[in-house]
Design a protein around this motif. Structure first.
Motif, PDB file in Angstrom:
ATOM      1  N   ARG A  72      -9.763 -25.409   1.851  1.00  0.00           N
ATOM      2  CA  ARG A  72      -8.697 -25.369   2.843  1.00  0.00           C
ATOM      3  C   ARG A  72      -9.273 -25.326   4.246  1.00  0.00           C
ATOM      4  N   ALA A  73     -10.377 -24.613   4.412  1.00  0.00           N
ATOM      5  CA  ALA A  73     -11.048 -24.603   5.714  1.00  0.00           C
ATOM      6  C   ALA A  73     -11.567 -25.992   6.058  1.00  0.00           C
ATOM      7  N   GLY A  74     -12.118 -26.692   5.061  1.00  0.00           N
ATOM      8  CA  GLY A  74     -12.580 -28.049   5.297  1.00  0.00           C
ATOM      9  C   GLY A  74     -11.452 -28.981   5.668  1.00  0.00           C
ATOM     10  N   ALA A  75     -10.282 -28.790   5.051  1.00  0.00           N
ATOM     11  CA  ALA A  75      -9.122 -29.627   5.379  1.00  0.00           C
ATOM     12  C   ALA A  75      -8.692 -29.411   6.824  1.00  0.00           C
ATOM     13  N   ALA A  76      -8.685 -28.150   7.264  1.00  0.00           N
ATOM     14  CA  ALA A  76      -8.329 -27.863   8.656  1.00  0.00           C
ATOM     15  C   ALA A  76      -9.330 -28.499   9.617  1.00  0.00           C
ATOM     16  N   LEU A  77     -10.610 -28.413   9.275  1.00  0.00           N
ATOM     17  CA  LEU A  77     -11.638 -28.991  10.144  1.00  0.00           C
ATOM     18  C   LEU A  77     -11.555 -30.507  10.188  1.00  0.00           C
ATOM     19  N   ALA A  78     -11.102 -31.130   9.093  1.00  0.00           N
ATOM     20  CA  ALA A  78     -11.061 -32.595   9.043  1.00  0.00           C
ATOM     21  C   ALA A  78     -10.178 -33.160  10.151  1.00  0.00           C
ATOM     22  N   GLY A  79      -9.004 -32.551  10.362  1.00  0.00           N
ATOM     23  CA  GLY A  79      -8.121 -33.050  11.412  1.00  0.00           C
ATOM     24  C   GLY A  79      -8.685 -32.845  12.801  1.00  0.00           C
ATOM     25  N   VAL A  80      -9.406 -31.722  13.004  1.00  0.00           N
ATOM     26  CA  VAL A  80     -10.031 -31.462  14.299  1.00  0.00           C
ATOM     27  C   VAL A  80     -11.139 -32.476  14.551  1.00  0.00           C
ATOM     28  N   PRO A 140      -1.927 -29.782  15.205  1.00  0.00           N
ATOM     29  CA  PRO A 140      -1.596 -29.154  13.924  1.00  0.00           C
ATOM     30  C   PRO A 140      -2.811 -28.581  13.194  1.00  0.00           C
ATOM     31  N   TRP A 141      -3.955 -29.231  13.334  1.00  0.00           N
ATOM     32  CA  TRP A 141      -5.134 -28.743  12.628  1.00  0.00           C
ATOM     33  C   TRP A 141      -5.766 -27.562  13.357  1.00  0.00           C
ATOM     34  N   LEU A 142      -5.601 -27.478  14.672  1.00  0.00           N
ATOM     35  CA  LEU A 142      -5.986 -26.241  15.362  1.00  0.00           C
ATOM     36  C   LEU A 142      -5.135 -25.080  14.861  1.00  0.00           C
ATOM     37  N   VAL A 143      -3.848 -25.335  14.654  1.00  0.00           N
ATOM     38  CA  VAL A 143      -2.974 -24.307  14.087  1.00  0.00           C
ATOM     39  C   VAL A 143      -3.483 -23.887  12.712  1.00  0.00           C
ATOM     40  N   LEU A 144      -3.888 -24.854  11.882  1.00  0.00           N
ATOM     41  CA  LEU A 144      -4.401 -24.512  10.557  1.00  0.00           C
ATOM     42  C   LEU A 144      -5.690 -23.711  10.636  1.00  0.00           C
ATOM     43  N   VAL A 145      -6.503 -23.972  11.646  1.00  0.00           N
ATOM     44  CA  VAL A 145      -7.699 -23.149  11.857  1.00  0.00           C
ATOM     45  C   VAL A 145      -7.309 -21.695  12.120  1.00  0.00           C
ATOM     46  N   VAL A 146      -6.315 -21.501  12.994  1.00  0.00           N
ATOM     47  CA  VAL A 146      -5.845 -20.152  13.282  1.00  0.00           C
ATOM     48  C   VAL A 146      -5.257 -19.509  12.024  1.00  0.00           C
ATOM     49  N   VAL A 147      -4.503 -20.287  11.245  1.00  0.00           N
ATOM     50  CA  VAL A 147      -3.890 -19.740  10.026  1.00  0.00           C
ATOM     51  C   VAL A 147      -4.958 -19.373   9.006  1.00  0.00           C
ATOM     52  N   ALA A 170       1.057 -25.995   5.021  1.00  0.00           N
ATOM     53  CA  ALA A 170       0.466 -24.672   4.873  1.00  0.00           C
ATOM     54  C   ALA A 170       0.820 -24.071   3.518  1.00  0.00           C
ATOM     55  N   TRP A 171       2.016 -24.327   3.022  1.00  0.00           N
ATOM     56  CA  TRP A 171       2.376 -23.833   1.694  1.00  0.00           C
ATOM     57  C   TRP A 171       1.482 -24.458   0.624  1.00  0.00           C
ATOM     58  N   HIS A 172       1.263 -25.772   0.710  1.00  0.00           N
ATOM     59  CA  HIS A 172       0.418 -26.426  -0.278  1.00  0.00           C
ATOM     60  C   HIS A 172      -1.038 -25.973  -0.173  1.00  0.00           C
ATOM     61  N   LEU A 173      -1.439 -25.507   0.990  1.00  0.00           N
ATOM     62  CA  LEU A 173      -2.805 -25.018   1.145  1.00  0.00           C
ATOM     63  C   LEU A 173      -2.971 -23.598   0.622  1.00  0.00           C
ATOM     64  N   TRP A 174      -2.037 -22.712   0.961  1.00  0.00           N
ATOM     65  CA  TRP A 174      -2.220 -21.285   0.655  1.00  0.00           C
ATOM     66  C   TRP A 174      -1.224 -20.716  -0.357  1.00  0.00           C
ATOM     67  N   HIS A 175      -0.111 -21.392  -0.592  1.00  0.00           N
ATOM     68  CA  HIS A 175       0.931 -20.860  -1.481  1.00  0.00           C
ATOM     69  C   HIS A 175       1.322 -19.447  -1.072  1.00  0.00           C
ATOM     70  N   ASN A 176       1.485 -19.265   0.228  1.00  0.00           N
ATOM     71  CA  ASN A 176       1.854 -17.962   0.774  1.00  0.00           C
ATOM     72  C   ASN A 176       2.949 -18.182   1.814  1.00  0.00           C
ATOM     73  N   TRP A 216      -4.785 -22.165  21.131  1.00  0.00           N
ATOM     74  CA  TRP A 216      -5.979 -22.874  21.584  1.00  0.00           C
ATOM     75  C   TRP A 216      -7.198 -21.965  21.681  1.00  0.00           C
ATOM     76  N   TRP A 217      -7.084 -20.840  22.339  1.00  0.00           N
ATOM     77  CA  TRP A 217      -8.222 -19.930  22.400  1.00  0.00           C
ATOM     78  C   TRP A 217      -8.481 -19.321  21.027  1.00  0.00           C
ATOM     79  N   GLY A 218      -7.410 -19.050  20.296  1.00  0.00           N
ATOM     80  CA  GLY A 218      -7.591 -18.529  18.945  1.00  0.00           C
ATOM     81  C   GLY A 218      -8.337 -19.512  18.065  1.00  0.00           C
ATOM     82  N   ALA A 219      -7.994 -20.801  18.164  1.00  0.00           N
ATOM     83  CA  ALA A 219      -8.683 -21.816  17.365  1.00  0.00           C
ATOM     84  C   ALA A 219     -10.123 -22.003  17.833  1.00  0.00           C
ATOM     85  N   THR A 220     -10.349 -21.910  19.134  1.00  0.00           N
ATOM     86  CA  THR A 220     -11.713 -22.045  19.646  1.00  0.00           C
ATOM     87  C   THR A 220     -12.620 -20.972  19.049  1.00  0.00           C
TER      88      THR A 220
END
Length: 533
Positions: free
Chosen positions: A431-439, A464-471, A141-147, A410-414
């Protein structure tokens, strides 16, 4: 060069040392806490739970013989013997197993350290990778958002997800599929950063070098003139290939991560050449980056996968190990293949037939359409003590382990999947595409096998990629980096509030993830729907 580097990579992480330190500290703290609850009472219940009855014994068989053997014929209650000090439950006949050996070797490591009759031992590797994945996702997540806040949010949501938590405490294989896929994803992120830094450094000298030259008459040389500079050996991609080979060597579903992540990394390179201004950015990305990526990742993954079968190849007693001797090659290319590899291929054909034809009734099977909304979480263990049994102080109590995911994940990612899809397709947010790739890699292939008997616990591979969707969505709530301090402050309040609710949910459901003895009426308060029980 600095301007191009900023366009390709965004803010230089070295300019954010304070934020990076905060991210490290926050993620490490969450990892320690998440690991503590994963290791606490890891050996309870001290019995083989659900499919542990297969993988735990098979893991010890690998350790003893190099391949899996069947339980001795006529042996009564082999599970109880195995878990109470008599792990020698194997006969001499080989066992037809339908999953590759990597995950079972990882289980065997814990058994070797703590003994095969130790429940904590056969769950040790699951707990280790479950804990390390919290740290790894926080750094991703740090490498994706630097936050820092979003990094800690990713680590917290994974640590507090019941689905991930339960499988970090059980000796099954899917947590290892998740681990190796997540590690490969991290390596590809590092490769993306390294490749774009190289492109930024090499672009100027390359442009100067070709500017004064006449356009070549040779078509290939003329095309290469517009593709941009080469980026050299990509060692992080090589590491990703090894990880994806180990992922596939745990379960064949790792092949989908290999395919999707391979396309993802090449797409990143195509985008980099387009950003740099290469006239032939698409063909350049495909030829100069895509072909080397294939040759770097796929053969390495294949060699890693075959190497994972060393125990079977180096011995003679495994299932179908001598098949090639009984079925000699009659000529052609097959005659050039060593007999052990021909036997391994025949074995894989039988494994494939089993997987595609598996159809039986099971109380806890579920359709992949229902996974994201947690329609049918898997029940791994249940007992129903009455007053005076196991510390039960009321009329009826419950011990329960269910892979019920945290609904804030789970519901948040849905709900967030559609938002993230728009961010990628319309907002061109990589970054959104990266999260979707794992899903896509972990979830979508299961829709091809809806008639097959499958279970919701397979979904841990893409948690983990559902978590990234929520993030991703929490990042929208937080606001852009150049927003006003007031806007960012209120955004941070929303993010922290969401995380607080997710942690509170996890604490409330902790008893039904860990087989704590609780009164039956408290269990009912947690089981909201009939399809959860």
């Amino acid at each position: 060069m600095e301007y191009l580097r900023a366009r390709l990579l965004g803010p230089d992480p070295s300019s954010l040392p304070r934020s990076d330190r905060a991210a490290w500290l926050g993620v490490l703290l969450v990892t320690v806490l998440g690991g503590a609850v994963r290791f606490f009472r890891l050996g309870h219940p001290h019995e083989l739970v659900f499919d542990e009855t297969y993988y735990v014994k098979q893991a010890w068989s690998l350790r003893l013989f190099g391949y899996e053997r069947e339980v001795r014929e006529g042996l009564e209650e082999p599970d109880q013997l195995f878990t109470h000090g008599t792990p020698d439950v194997f006969g001499t006949a080989p066992d037809l197993v339908v999953h590759p050996p990597v995950g079972k070797w990882m289980i065997a490591l814990g058994e070797m350290l703590m003994g095969p009759d130790s429940a904590a031992g056969w769950r040790l590797s699951s707990a280790v990778v479950g804990t390390l994945s919290i740290l790894l996702l926080g750094r991703i997540a740090w490498h994706l958002w630097h936050n820092a806040l979003l990094s800690v949010a990713a680590a917290t949501l994974l640590a507090a997800d019941g689905h991930h938590f339960v499988q970090s405490r059980i000796g099954l294989l899917d947590i290892f599929v998740m681990w190796w896929a997540l590690l490969a994803f991290f390596f590809l992120l590092l490769d993306r950063e390294q490749a774009r830094r190289r492109l930024a450094v090499r672009w100027g000298p390359w442009s100067e070098r070709i500017r004064g030259r006449a356009v070549p008459r040779n078509p290939l040389q003329r095309w290469m003139r517009w593709w941009g500079p080469g980026l050299g050996m990509r060692w992080w991609r090589l590491a990703a290939g090894i990880s994806l080979g180990l992922c596939t060597g745990t379960k064949w579903s790792g092949l989908y991560f290999l395919a999707v992540f391979g396309l993802m990394t090449v797409w990143w390179d195509i985008g980099a050449r387009r950003t740099a201004g290469a006239p032939g950015w698409f063909t350049g990305g495909v030829v100069r980056d895509g072909i080397p990526a294939f040759l770097t990742v796929v053969p390495v993954a294949l060699v890693t996968y075959v190497t994972s079968w060393t125990g079977w190849l180096a011995t003679t007693g495994g299932w179908k190990r001598e098949w090639a001797q009984d079925h000699p090659a009659t000529g052609g290319l097959a005659a050039l293949v060593p007999d052990p590899l021909r036997s391994l291929w025949a074995y894989h054909q039988e494994m494939y037939t089993f997987h595609v034809g598996l159809q039986n009734e099971h109380a806890w099977k579920s359709n992949p359409w229902s996974w994201s909304v947690q329609w049918r979480p898997t029940l791994f263990f249940s007992e129903w003590p009455t007053r005076g049994e196991k510390g039960c102080e009321v009329a009826d109590c419950v011990e329960y382990i269910a892979s019920l995911g945290n609904l804030f994940v789970w519901w948040g990612a849905t709900l967030g999947l559609l938002v993230v899809a728009f961010l990628w397709l319309l907002g061109r947010d990589w970054r959104a595409g990266a999260a979707l790739a794992g899903v896509v890699a972990g979830w979508f292939p299961w829709f091809l096998y809806q008639t097959r008997t499958i279970y919701s616990f397979y979904a841990v591979a893409f948690v983990p990629w559902l978590v990234l969707v929520v993030v991703c969505c929490l990042g929208l709530a937080l606001g852009p980096a150049d927003a006003s301090r007031r806007r960012r402050r209120w955004g941070a309040v929303l993010v922290v509030g969401y995380l607080t609710l997710a942690v509170a949910w996890f604490v409330w459901y902790y008893p039904v993830h860990t087989a704590m003895v609780i009164p039956r009426h408290e269990w009912k308060l947690r089981m909201w729907f009939d399809f959860w029980t």
